[in-house]
Design an enzyme around this catalytic site. Structure first.
Site, short mmCIF file in Angstrom:
data_model
loop_
_atom_site.label_atom_id
_atom_site.label_comp_id
_atom_site.label_asym_id
_atom_site.label_seq_id
_atom_site.Cartn_x
_atom_site.Cartn_y
_atom_site.Cartn_z
N TYR A 183 0.82 -1.22 0.00
CA TYR A 183 0.00 0.00 0.00
C TYR A 183 0.85 1.27 0.00
O TYR A 183 2.03 1.25 0.29
CB TYR A 183 -1.04 0.00 1.10
CG TYR A 183 -0.66 -0.14 2.53
CD1 TYR A 183 -1.66 -0.38 3.47
CD2 TYR A 183 0.65 -0.03 2.99
CE1 TYR A 183 -1.36 -0.50 4.82
CE2 TYR A 183 0.94 -0.14 4.32
CZ TYR A 183 -0.05 -0.37 5.24
OH TYR A 183 0.25 -0.48 6.57
N GLU A 184 0.20 2.37 -0.37
CA GLU A 184 0.86 3.66 -0.61
C GLU A 184 1.91 3.56 -1.71
O GLU A 184 2.92 4.25 -1.70
CB GLU A 184 1.50 4.21 0.69
CG GLU A 184 0.54 4.36 1.85
CD GLU A 184 -0.70 5.17 1.50
OE1 GLU A 184 -0.64 5.97 0.57
OE2 GLU A 184 -1.73 4.98 2.17
N GLY A 185 1.65 2.70 -2.67
CA GLY A 185 2.55 2.53 -3.81
C GLY A 185 3.46 1.35 -3.59
O GLY A 185 4.28 1.33 -2.66
N GLN A 216 7.37 2.77 -6.27
CA GLN A 216 8.35 3.63 -5.60
C GLN A 216 9.67 3.65 -6.39
O GLN A 216 10.34 4.69 -6.48
CB GLN A 216 8.61 3.14 -4.18
CG GLN A 216 7.39 3.11 -3.29
CD GLN A 216 6.72 4.47 -3.14
OE1 GLN A 216 7.40 5.49 -3.09
NE2 GLN A 216 5.41 4.48 -3.08
#
Length: 603
Positions: A440-442, A447
């Site tokens: 999650y969050e990329g 990233q």
């Protein structure tokens, strides 16, 4: 039940000795508030809260999970009471602006507390986790009325915030979102659509939930250029700013997950929900990035916290568990067998955990200094440099620390042997909880593309040069220090190679853009290992200097040197594999057609 002691001694070493936080705080406006006494009190009280309040709820929350009853989510037993203590203690407002009811302390202090929370109860920590990012997004992009309505409540913690991006048909590619925002006669918008994977999207811990939602206006351009941001509260504030009428947003279902069972991961349905535009129309993605970058660093801290928790419990078990004799002869002849910590392979696993936890802590606290400078610095040139470094390091913090954090939790299970596979010891929960941090969050791949493609290559390597120049200056200053040569020489070589690798990828990418994607994850991991090498070299320098002066805590500093030596000799050589993979290029990855991947399945 697993135990946890906040690593206060190591925190003091990194903050006070290695990175000189007292001078750092003294150089910030109003930095005198973060005096050594205040900082020490905050760390000690945060450690007490994490161990005494959150840790006992971690395993029970994992077993119980969340319940959805008539659109309302009930968090596990004890979570609501723990959150009330968190708010009463003033923890949500620690680093917030006093103008919105905050305490005005540096952001870095809040990040230290985050590590303790993540180490003791990650699922609980996710309930207030995104509130800080939501507050930042509104502080930077909201109207005065929006700030007056929502900020103080978010800062004090009586309301929590979420980030609603992902939809069933799209994740990272937000240009594909289908959620719509139709203007209404009262100047607001009717938000309709479905968002998935929304952490803490519905719960009973706080009196209201403030959703920040990405949606498209009727005349929006196609793709990511047509995304707008809206604030959509669960309860519409009344004339006095208190929760009033229920808005048209409900939790349709809870996801059944591999880990973080104590946190409500929700499918959120918006059915003509009343929302208010944040920032300019069609500029929502830029506004949301304020929140997303904070969240990415927060997830990196999750990887760090779980690595530390796994290490502490694996170490305690290895000191106690008896099995076999050391190959060199009995080490505890009075016992039936030797503790397993005497065996080299157990030490390899423990030192891997220890190195990633201590290296990750140095990276987070180094990055935290950049955040403090960007937010509160008074020197424009220093702020610009810090912002460049922060942009470069954010994807490394998020992806590298979650990758090695997951590795560390796996090694923790391995130290326990068969007991690590049994729920009551708590080690397998750390692995399950850690697995989501890489997603999650990329994801790590996203990233990596951000680091190599956007941060490095799109700046023509200038952002990287800011950091490699700092490393070069360190190596240059220490090249005559023979005691530090075992760290400085390989670091200097890798630092130069980092730039050469980057240039090589850039040259290949001019002919074939797929080369960037082919190299990106290996490039990110290479970057992470070199970054930690720089920080371990600095830690080794500090440890050597303190030992030379004479110290009452010599064992700690010898341990720091031994950990640095293990990192350089056993973990840093992984850069060789990543370098070879980078140089192999895209050809073997892209040669096979999509159809040929399935050849051999046919009957």
């Amino acid at each position: 039940m697993p135990d946890y002691q906040a690593p206060l001694r190591d925190l003091r070493f990194v903050m006070d000795e290695m990175l000189d936080y007292p001078a750092h705080y003294a150089g910030l406006p109003a930095g005198e508030e973060a005096s050594p006494d205040v900082v020490a009190a905050i760390l000690e009280e945060g450690a007490r809260f994490a161990r005494e309040v959150l840790l006992p709820l971690n395993q029970s929350g994992d077993r119980e999970g969340c319940r959805l009853e008539g659109g309302e989510v009930k968090a596990p037993k004890g979570f609501k009471e723990a959150y009330a203590q968190y708010v009463e203690g003033g923890w949500p407002s620690l680093a917030a602006d006093p103008a919105q009811g905050g305490q005005g302390l540096p952001h870095s202090l809040a990040m230290v507390l985050s590590e303790m929370i993540c180490a003791t109860n990650l699922a609980w920590g996710m309930y207030p986790g995104l509130s800080h990012g939501a507050a930042d997004a509104l502080r930077h992009h909201g109207t005065d009325a929006q700030k007056a309505t929502y900020l103080t409540k978010l800062v004090e913690g009586t309301w929590t915030g979420t980030m609603c991006l992902t939809e069933p048909h799209c994740g990272t590619d937000l240009g594909l979102i289908k959620t719509r925002a139709l203007p209404t006669d009262d100047g607001a918008y009717a938000i309709t659509g479905t968002k998935i994977f929304i952490s803490a999207g519905e719960h009973d811990l706080a009196e209201n939930i403030v959703h920040l939602v990405l949606a498209k206006l009727p005349d929006a351009p196609e793709g990511s250029k047509g995304i707008s941001l809206f604030v959509v509260p669960k309860f519409l504030p009344d004339a006095d700013g208190n929760p009033g009428e229920r808005n048209g947003v409900v939790c349709g279902s809870l996801e059944h997950k591999m880990g973080i069972h104590g946190n409500a991961t929700c499918v959120m349905n918006f059915d003509g929900a009343k929302g208010f535009l944040v920032g300019a129309p069609n500029k929502g993605l830029a506004c949301m990035f304020t929140m997303m970058n904070a969240a990415r660093i927060g997830v990196g801290i999750q990887g760090l916290g779980l690595a530390e928790a796994s290490f502490q419990n694996a170490l305690a078990y290895a000191r106690d568990r008896l099995q076999m004799r050391a190959l060199s002869g009995p080490q505890a002849p009075e016992k039936a067998a030797d503790p397993i910590i005497v065996h080299p392979d157990v030490r390899r696993m423990l030192l891997t955990q220890k190195a990633f936890a201590e290296g990750g802590r140095m990276l987070v606290l180094y990055t935290a200094q950049m955040i403090d400078i960007v937010e509160h610095g008074s020197d424009a040139a220093e702020q610009e440099r810090a912002e460049t470094l922060l942009g470069l390091l954010t994807p490394i913090v998020k992806a590298f620390l979650t990758e090695v954090g997951f590795e560390a939790t796996n090694e923790g299970v391995q130290v326990f042997g068969g007991h690590g596979f049994i729920q009551e010891w708590g080690m397998e929960q750390l692995v399950r909880d850690a697995r989501i941090t890489r997603l999650y969050e990329g994801t790590t791949g996203i990233q990596a593309l951000d680091l190599l493609g956007r941060k490095v290559l799109m700046s023509q390597g200038e952002s990287l040069k800011v950091f490699t120049k700092e490393i070069h200056k360190f190596c240059q200053a220490e090249e005559g220090n023979t005691a530090l040569a075992e760290f400085v020489r390989p670091l200097a070589k890798l630092n130069a190679e980092w730039g050469e690798l980057t240039m090589g990828i850039g040259m290949k990418a001019m002919a074939d853009r797929e080369e960037v994607g082919a190299a990106s994850v290996d490039y990110l991991m290479y970057s992470g290992y070199v970054t930690l090498a720089y920080l371990f070299a600095r830690a080794a320098r500090q440890a050597q200097a303190t030992l030379a002066e004479g110290s009452d805590d010599a064992a700690f500093y010898r341990g720091k040197l031994n950990t640095a030596r293990f990192y350089f000799e056993r973990l840093l050589p992984r850069t060789r594999t990543h370098k070879q993979a980078i140089e192999a290029g895209a050809e073997s990855l892209m040669a096979m057609s999509a159809e040929d991947f399935g050849r051999g399945f046919e009957l």
